[in-house]
Every structure is written in structure tokens, then in C-alpha cells.
Design an enzyme around this catalytic site. Structure first.
Site, PDB file in Angstrom:
ATOM      1  N   HIS A  96       0.968  -1.227   0.137  1.00 34.72           N
ATOM      2  CA  HIS A  96      -0.087  -0.037  -0.035  1.00 34.72           C
ATOM      3  C   HIS A  96       1.035   1.184  -0.037  1.00 34.72           C
ATOM      4  O   HIS A  96       2.067   1.140   0.426  1.00 34.72           O
ATOM      5  CB  HIS A  96      -0.850  -0.135   1.210  1.00 34.72           C
ATOM      6  CG  HIS A  96      -0.349   0.079   2.727  1.00 34.72           C
ATOM      7  ND1 HIS A  96       0.549  -1.001   3.039  1.00 34.72           N
ATOM      8  CD2 HIS A  96      -0.097   1.043   3.412  1.00 34.72           C
ATOM      9  CE1 HIS A  96       1.038  -0.551   4.134  1.00 34.72           C
ATOM     10  NE2 HIS A  96       0.608   0.758   4.449  1.00 34.72           N
ATOM     11  N   ASP A  98       0.411   5.238   1.781  1.00 32.08           N
ATOM     12  CA  ASP A  98      -0.306   5.477   2.863  1.00 32.08           C
ATOM     13  C   ASP A  98      -1.469   6.384   2.649  1.00 32.08           C
ATOM     14  O   ASP A  98      -1.313   7.311   1.843  1.00 32.08           O
ATOM     15  CB  ASP A  98       0.666   6.016   4.062  1.00 32.08           C
ATOM     16  CG  ASP A  98       1.559   5.251   4.604  1.00 32.08           C
ATOM     17  OD1 ASP A  98       1.145   4.090   5.195  1.00 32.08           O
ATOM     18  OD2 ASP A  98       2.603   5.614   5.268  1.00 32.08           O
ATOM     19  N   HIS A 258       4.920   0.153   0.246  1.00 29.06           N
ATOM     20  CA  HIS A 258       5.328  -0.370   1.135  1.00 29.06           C
ATOM     21  C   HIS A 258       4.503  -1.823   1.862  1.00 29.06           C
ATOM     22  O   HIS A 258       3.500  -1.658   1.617  1.00 29.06           O
ATOM     23  CB  HIS A 258       5.818   0.320   2.434  1.00 29.06           C
ATOM     24  CG  HIS A 258       4.900   1.054   3.242  1.00 29.06           C
ATOM     25  ND1 HIS A 258       4.434   2.272   2.803  1.00 29.06           N
ATOM     26  CD2 HIS A 258       4.483   0.770   4.266  1.00 29.06           C
ATOM     27  CE1 HIS A 258       3.347   2.650   3.690  1.00 29.06           C
ATOM     28  NE2 HIS A 258       3.545   1.861   4.500  1.00 29.06           N
ATOM     29  N   ARG A 273       4.719   6.377  14.025  1.00 27.87           N
ATOM     30  CA  ARG A 273       4.601   6.868  12.626  1.00 27.87           C
ATOM     31  C   ARG A 273       4.355   8.307  12.701  1.00 27.87           C
ATOM     32  O   ARG A 273       3.175   8.493  13.568  1.00 27.87           O
ATOM     33  CB  ARG A 273       3.936   6.175  11.818  1.00 27.87           C
ATOM     34  CG  ARG A 273       4.186   6.538  10.337  1.00 27.87           C
ATOM     35  CD  ARG A 273       3.298   5.694   9.406  1.00 27.87           C
ATOM     36  NE  ARG A 273       1.770   6.229   9.345  1.00 27.87           N
ATOM     37  CZ  ARG A 273       0.867   5.996   8.661  1.00 27.87           C
ATOM     38  NH1 ARG A 273       0.830   4.710   8.144  1.00 27.87           N
ATOM     39  NH2 ARG A 273      -0.376   6.347   8.575  1.00 27.87           N
TER      40      ARG A 273
END
Length: 310
Positions: A96, A98, A258, A273
Site C-alpha cells: 500500500h 499510505d 510498502h 509513525r
């Protein structure tokens, strides 16, 4: 800028390590050097940043852009940082980019290792720029004119009760997470090929939030998605990172996908994150992505950078 800063290339198509830098609030010259490395290598890694906490990670993020809220729907008890804690060994084990279900996907993501399993738990990134560049011209021309529908609908069919039981996962916790993830429905139409706002490079904008290629029937949509998505994940376009304590990864969300590898059983894996505000993607013909459902203005501003390459 520190004279000790060094960029070490790790792969032909993606990946570099930046040495000689202590992360936190950066001066403008150092921040520019980090951003330049990010644009060139798509994902950059920093070792030995054991001094970082949530506040200093946030300060580092502010040096490079405007941090978003942690997520459009997941609130994390008001934290400024997204807490990624494994649930029974689970991970984002799908390719995907983000938050592509909103009209303003993040410019970049910054991920810090907090607690690591004894084995497994690697992350792999893929260059969506090199994938596009490798396409034969007829496929480039086809992709240039395609649009895709992205949304945040949670696929409950992917939750395997037998696997959850084996991992001693809490089904109620996973269901709660899924319900919060989809508490607001977002849907956006993005071009399959976007023009990078800083470099001018073309990249493929796909990943697991894509639910359909527009203008074709279901079987055609699946076939087209597979052609382009499979090219992104060719091993030559990827880099796999084995995390160590103190590691930080930063990736250009406009040029990568990623995959967090879920191969560590019931061990705990904790990461933090922060994402940086991005622009609204623009197609090869100059059309901007269109929000169909959901207002992402509380999640992120629209941050359109200056083009570095004419």
C-alpha cells in the site's frame, strides 16, 4: 549542516542510508539535504537514533514539512504520533501507499522502531517511479489515461478466525480497530499515474486501497490492476529493511509502496509513525484527484511544494 552527513546508496532503484546525523529538530540546510536524498532514493534509513522519543521525532518531522494528525479515522487517544502496535503478530501485510483513500495522501512517512521481535518484522518498500519507467510505451500510455477508485472499506473477509486463534489475537480488538478505521467513509478518484510535485517524475498510484479501475468492468479492472501492481513489486524495484533498535525509516509516499512483513508470530512489535502533509495528486494531463466521500481537511492541510525540476 553537519559535514559528517553521508548518503550511502543501497539499491539501484530504491533505498539509501544516511549516516552522520542526529535526528531531532534540523537546521534548514540539513533538512534540505535529507529531503534531496529522499527525492533521489525514495526511502532513506537512519541507524542509531536511540535518543528519539515522540516529541523529538515530531520535531524532526516539523523540520521537513507539516505533520498531519495521526490518521483520518484512528485517533490514538489524542496522541500526535500514530502508535503501530502488533495485535497477535498482525501487521500491514499488504502492499500500500499510505492513506490514498483521501484526496491529499501524505508527502512522506517517518517510522521509528520502539520494540522489535527477536526475529522477523521486516519492512519492504517498492519504487512506483521505477515501475512506471520500466513499462513498455504502450502500457505507459494506457496507464497515463486510467483512473482508480480508492476507499477505506475494511475487508472483513481477510480476517481468518483460525489464524487469529493460533496467534492468540483478540477478535474483539481487531473488530474495534476495523470499525474505527471505517468510522468515516472516504472515497477518492486518483489518476493511476501521478506527476511528482517536486521532481516531475511519473509514478504509479495504486496499492491495496484501490477498489476499482474506473470506466471498465470488474474483470477488466482486476486484470489492469494486476498488470501495473505486479510491476511495482518486482524484486528489482524493492528494498527490504531488517530493523534494529534506534532505526528510523522515512519514505516518499508519492513515489513508493510498502509492506510490513507479518512473520514474527505472537511477539510484540511496536513502531511510531508521523506523516507529513502532501498535495492533491495531478495526472499526466493536469487533472487533480477528486474526493467523492469524506472531508480530509481535519486530517491534513494541502501542502503543495515548489517544483524542483522544470
Amino acid at each position: 549542516m553537519s559535514s559528517e552527513l553521508r548518503v550511502v546508496k543501497l539499491g539501484e532503484n530504491i533505498g539509501a542510508r544516511i549516516d552522520g546525523i542526529r535526528l531531532g529538530e534540523l537546521d534548514a540546510e540539513t533538512a534540505d539535504a535529507v529531503n534531496a536524498a529522499l527525492l533521489t532514493h525514495k526511502v532513506v534509513f537512519f541507524r542509531g537514533q536511540t535518543h528519539l522519543d515522540d516529541d523529538s521525532q515530531y520535531a524532526f518531522a516539523e523540520s521537513l514539512g507539516v505533520p498531519t494528525t495521526p490518521h483520518p479515522t484512528l485517533k490514538f487517544d489524542g496522541s500526535r504520533v500514530m502508535r503501530l502496535d502488533s495485535i497477535g503478530g498482525g501487521g500491514a501485510n499488504q502492499w500500500h501507499t499510505d492513506v490514498t483513500f483521501v484526496d491529499r495522501p501524505p508527502k512522506a512517512s517517518i517510522l521509528r522502531a520502539v520494540e522489535l521481535p527477536a526475529y522477523g518484522g521486516t519492512t519492504t518498500w517498492a519504487s512506483t517511479v521505477s515501475a512506471y519507467q520500466q513499462l513498455p510505451p504502450p502500457l505507459q500510455q494506457l496507464a497515463d489515461n486510467l483512473w482508480a477508485m480508492h476507499n477505506n472499506a475494511f475487508d472483513y473477509a481477510q480476517v481468518d478466525p483460525a489464524k487469529l486463534a493460533a496467534l492468540e489475537a483478540d477478535p474483539e480488538a481487531i473488530l474495534k480497530y476495523a470499525n474505527e478505521f471505517h468510522s468515516t467513509h472516504y472515497e477518492t478518484h486518483h489518476p493511476v499515474v501521478r506527476v511528482h510535485p517536486e521532481t516531475g517524475e511519473r509514478s504509479l498510484l495504486l496499492g491495496n486501497f484501490v477498489k476499482a479501475i474506473l470506466g471498465v468492468n470488474g474483470s477488466e479492472s482486476q486484470a489492469l490492476f494486476r498488470i501495473f501492481q505486479d510491476r511495482i513489486t518486482w524484486l528489482e524495484n524493492t528494498i527490504r529493511w531488517s530493523w534494529e533498535p534506534g532505526d528510523v525509516a522515512m519514505w516518499d509516499n508519492r513515489a513508493t509502496q510498502h509492506y510490513a512483513v507479518s512473520d514474527y508470530g505472537t511477539q510484540h512489535r511496536a513502531m511510531r509513525r508521523i506523516t507529513l502533509a502532501g498535495d492533491i495528486p495531478v495526472s499526466v494531463s493536469g487533472e487533480r484527484s477528486r474526493a467523492v466521500a469524506g472531508d480530509a481537511s481535519d486530517y491534513s492541510i494541502v501542502d503543495t511544494p515548489k517544483r524542483l525540476v522544470a
